[in-house]
Motif scaffolding. Structure first.
Motif, PDB file in Angstrom:
ATOM      1  N   PRO A 152       0.799  -1.230   0.000  1.00 43.04           N
ATOM      2  CA  PRO A 152       0.000   0.000   0.000  1.00 43.04           C
ATOM      3  C   PRO A 152       0.834   1.284   0.000  1.00 43.04           C
ATOM      4  O   PRO A 152       0.383   2.308  -0.514  1.00 43.04           O
ATOM      5  N   ALA A 186      -3.061  -2.764  -4.216  1.00 45.79           N
ATOM      6  CA  ALA A 186      -3.037  -2.598  -2.759  1.00 45.79           C
ATOM      7  C   ALA A 186      -4.247  -3.264  -2.116  1.00 45.79           C
ATOM      8  O   ALA A 186      -4.143  -3.857  -1.038  1.00 45.79           O
ATOM      9  N   GLY A 222      -5.256  -2.163   3.027  1.00 49.23           N
ATOM     10  CA  GLY A 222      -4.320  -1.767   1.971  1.00 49.23           C
ATOM     11  C   GLY A 222      -4.918  -0.746   1.030  1.00 49.23           C
ATOM     12  O   GLY A 222      -4.268   0.231   0.640  1.00 49.23           O
TER      13      GLY A 222
END
Length: 173
Positions: free
Chosen positions: A73, A117, A145
């Protein structure tokens, strides 16, 4: 190995190395950092030298981080911030389509990074190797994320624009 993990690997590596190549080019390409700094000054991102270094470093770090799937992320947030600044400062007045130098490509890079992510980097990543059996696993994929990539990326890009972007004066036609 599942197709899912292999597909994520291919997407991460291609997306990441593409971004890293842009940073590498700012460091070592034709105009190098001084040329990039002059360009940043000309589009209103001042001081240009600071932004040339920050952009090049972020592009390399975010690109390589996404490619290897490390704290996914965070590099995805770097993509969001970079592409938001690029879209706003360079491409927004050109419309959507890339063929007219619009912001289409910026959007695709940012959204792809955010999607990674959210999905997680997959089993073929450093995230899986390092965090699968820890409490951090939930923060490097899924809703955590996704939220980290979006919030951190938007905050970084908007903050940079608010603090540093000063559009150049329009010339009369």
């Amino acid at each position: 190995m599942e197709a899912y993990d292999f597909a994520l690997l291919v997407l991460r590596v291609v997306l990441g190395l593409t971004m890293a190549a842009h940073g590498y080019n700012k460091f070592f390409g034709g105009g190098r950092i001084p040329g990039t700094a002059g360009w940043f000054d000309s589009i209103g991102m001042k001081p240009g030298m600071f932004h040339a270094r920050v952009a090049a470093t972020t592009e390399v770090a975010a690109g390589l981080g996404l490619a290897v799937g490390l704290l996914t992320p965070i590099p995805a947030a770097g993509f969001v911030a970079l592409m938001l600044v690029a879209a706003w400062t360079v491409h927004r007045n050109n419309g959507f389509f890339i063929v007219k130098e619009g912001w289409e490509y910026n959007l695709i890079l940012a959204v792809a990074a955010v999607a990674i992510a959210g999905l997680g980097a997959g089993k073929l990543s450093l995230d899986y190797l390092l965090f699968r059996d820890t409490g951090l696993w939930d923060f490097v994929q899924g809703w955590g994320g996704l939220a980290i990539a979006l919030v951190l990326g938007l905050a970084g890009g908007i903050g940079q624009l608010a603090i540093f972007f000063r559009p150049p004066a329009q010339k009369d036609a």
